[in-house]
Scaffold this motif. Structure first.
Motif, short mmCIF file in Angstrom:
data_model
loop_
_atom_site.label_atom_id
_atom_site.label_comp_id
_atom_site.label_asym_id
_atom_site.label_seq_id
_atom_site.Cartn_x
_atom_site.Cartn_y
_atom_site.Cartn_z
N VAL A 29 0.86 -1.18 0.00
CA VAL A 29 0.00 0.00 0.00
C VAL A 29 0.89 1.24 0.00
N THR A 30 0.56 2.20 -0.85
CA THR A 30 1.31 3.45 -0.89
C THR A 30 0.32 4.63 -0.83
N TYR A 31 0.85 5.79 -0.50
CA TYR A 31 0.03 7.00 -0.33
C TYR A 31 0.55 8.10 -1.24
N GLY A 32 -0.37 8.81 -1.89
CA GLY A 32 0.04 9.89 -2.77
C GLY A 32 0.47 9.39 -4.13
N ILE A 33 0.98 10.32 -4.95
CA ILE A 33 1.42 9.96 -6.31
C ILE A 33 2.89 10.30 -6.53
N GLY A 34 3.58 10.56 -5.44
CA GLY A 34 5.02 10.78 -5.56
C GLY A 34 5.42 12.19 -5.92
N LYS A 35 4.49 13.14 -5.78
CA LYS A 35 4.81 14.54 -6.04
C LYS A 35 4.37 15.36 -4.83
N GLU A 36 5.32 16.02 -4.20
CA GLU A 36 5.04 16.68 -2.93
C GLU A 36 3.91 17.70 -3.03
N GLU A 37 3.84 18.41 -4.15
CA GLU A 37 2.81 19.45 -4.27
C GLU A 37 1.40 18.88 -4.23
N HIS A 38 1.26 17.59 -4.56
CA HIS A 38 -0.07 16.96 -4.58
C HIS A 38 -0.34 16.08 -3.36
N GLY A 79 -3.88 14.12 1.43
CA GLY A 79 -4.44 12.79 1.68
C GLY A 79 -5.43 12.32 0.63
N ARG A 80 -5.11 12.58 -0.64
CA ARG A 80 -6.09 12.37 -1.70
C ARG A 80 -6.01 11.01 -2.40
N VAL A 81 -4.92 10.28 -2.25
CA VAL A 81 -4.74 9.04 -3.02
C VAL A 81 -4.17 7.93 -2.16
N LEU A 118 -13.61 29.02 -9.69
CA LEU A 118 -12.54 28.29 -10.39
C LEU A 118 -11.15 28.72 -9.92
N VAL A 119 -11.04 29.02 -8.63
CA VAL A 119 -9.77 29.53 -8.11
C VAL A 119 -8.66 28.48 -8.16
N ARG A 120 -9.02 27.20 -8.21
CA ARG A 120 -7.99 26.15 -8.26
C ARG A 120 -7.96 25.45 -9.63
N LEU A 121 -8.52 26.05 -10.65
CA LEU A 121 -8.57 25.37 -11.94
C LEU A 121 -7.18 25.13 -12.51
N ASP A 122 -6.29 26.10 -12.40
CA ASP A 122 -4.93 25.90 -12.91
C ASP A 122 -4.24 24.76 -12.17
N TYR A 123 -4.42 24.73 -10.84
CA TYR A 123 -3.85 23.63 -10.07
C TYR A 123 -4.47 22.30 -10.50
N ARG A 124 -5.76 22.31 -10.72
CA ARG A 124 -6.45 21.08 -11.13
C ARG A 124 -5.90 20.55 -12.46
N LYS A 125 -5.60 21.44 -13.39
CA LYS A 125 -5.03 21.00 -14.67
C LYS A 125 -3.67 20.34 -14.47
N THR A 126 -2.87 20.90 -13.58
CA THR A 126 -1.58 20.28 -13.26
C THR A 126 -1.78 18.91 -12.61
N TRP A 127 -2.71 18.86 -11.65
CA TRP A 127 -3.03 17.58 -11.00
C TRP A 127 -3.43 16.53 -12.03
N ASP A 128 -4.36 16.90 -12.94
CA ASP A 128 -4.85 15.93 -13.91
C ASP A 128 -3.70 15.34 -14.74
N ALA A 129 -2.78 16.19 -15.17
CA ALA A 129 -1.66 15.70 -15.97
C ALA A 129 -0.75 14.79 -15.15
N ASP A 130 -0.45 15.18 -13.94
CA ASP A 130 0.45 14.38 -13.10
C ASP A 130 -0.21 13.08 -12.66
N PHE A 131 -1.50 13.13 -12.37
CA PHE A 131 -2.21 11.92 -11.95
C PHE A 131 -2.31 10.94 -13.12
N ARG A 132 -2.55 11.46 -14.31
CA ARG A 132 -2.59 10.59 -15.50
C ARG A 132 -1.25 9.90 -15.71
N ALA A 133 -0.17 10.64 -15.53
CA ALA A 133 1.16 10.04 -15.69
C ALA A 133 1.40 8.95 -14.64
#
Length: 262
Positions: free
Chosen positions: A87-96, A100-102, A124-139
């Motif tokens: 079991v692991t926690y997170g996606i390996g990127k400190e900013e995300h 406690g999301r994954v 939509l104050v976090r939309l830019d962050y969300r776009k970064t999250w989506d790309a990193d989570f997909r990877a």
């Protein structure tokens, strides 16, 4: 219950955004015991876990991810009948990985990932962050998929198509239905993953998993489909069913359940 290739379902996974674990436990809970129960938006640090949850004997293996930054914010959990290989926690990127999301559990034939994807927020104050999250989570998911099949479940905080929410025309600029968020899910599916509900029920309308508490939205079924089971292509032959448990109360989301032959 059998899959396309005739195998019987032997794995049942449920996912539920509980909108606060402590309140959810008091209200109801789930009326079944799947092999794995994944929870999102637990809003609960380890030290504050309710006894009803920590005592559940049917789930001897319990894993918690709490927001390290804010008490009572975000958070995920995974309750398992059988012990995962790892079991692991997170996606390996400190900013995300501060919220406690994954949680990712490795089982013999697949990875199970439960996620509470960041909301783009009012205005939509976090939309830019969300776009970064989506790309990193997909990877992250694509990297897992190269090793072993992946089941992703959770509140992905996006209604993918117009069929996935009651009022698409009025929500084009609302968090959860912006072109950018929808494109994020497009790109995940293009990377070799499948929305299991739409695979089975491509035209089913009025199938929602979230209703705001305001304006009697749930009784009117004015909702959004924000909760998903996303599968690696290699798992599709074993897909048996995906149920939206919209009669289950206790949160502003309802649980969803995946039946799989693995």
């Amino acid at each position: 219950m059998t899959s396309k290739d005739g195998r019987a379902a032997n794995m049942k996974i449920s996912s539920w955004n509980v909108d606060g674990l402590r309140a959810w436990v008091k209200k109801s809970g789930l009326d079944e015991a799947p092999d794995v129960l994944c929870l999102q938006e637990t809003k609960c640090a380890d030290k504050s876990l309710p006894a009803d949850i920590t005592a559940m004997p049917e789930y001897p293996h319990k894993y918690w991810a709490a927001s390290g930054e804010k008490e009572g914010y975000s958070g995920t959990a995974m309750l398992c009948k059988t012990e995962p290989l790892a079991v692991t926690y997170g996606i390996g990127k400190e900013e995300h990985d501060k919220e406690g999301r994954v949680i990712t559990a490795e089982f013999p034939t697949f990875y199970l990932v439960t996620a509470y994807v960041p909301n783009s927020g009012r205005g939509l104050v976090r939309l830019d962050y969300r776009k970064t999250w989506d790309a990193d989570f997909r990877a992250y998911l694509s990297e897992l998929d190269m090793q072993k099949s992946v089941v992703l479940c959770g509140d992905l905080n996006v209604a993918h198509r117009e069929i996935d929410l009651k009022n698409p025309k009025g929500n084009k600029k609302s968090a959860g239905f912006t072109p950018e968020e929808r494109e994020g899910l497009d790109r995940l599916l293009e990377a070799g993953f499948t929305d299991s509900f739409r695979e089975l029920y491509p035209e089913q309308a009025n199938a929602y998993t979230f209703w705001t508490y305001m304006m009697n939205s749930r009784s009117k079924n004015v909702g959004w489909r924000l909760d998903y089971f996303i599968l690696s292509a290699s798992l599709l032959p074993g897909l048996c069913d995906h149920k939206i448990r919209n009669k289950a109360l206790g949160s502003d989301h309802c649980p969803i359940t995946l039946h799989l032959a693995v």
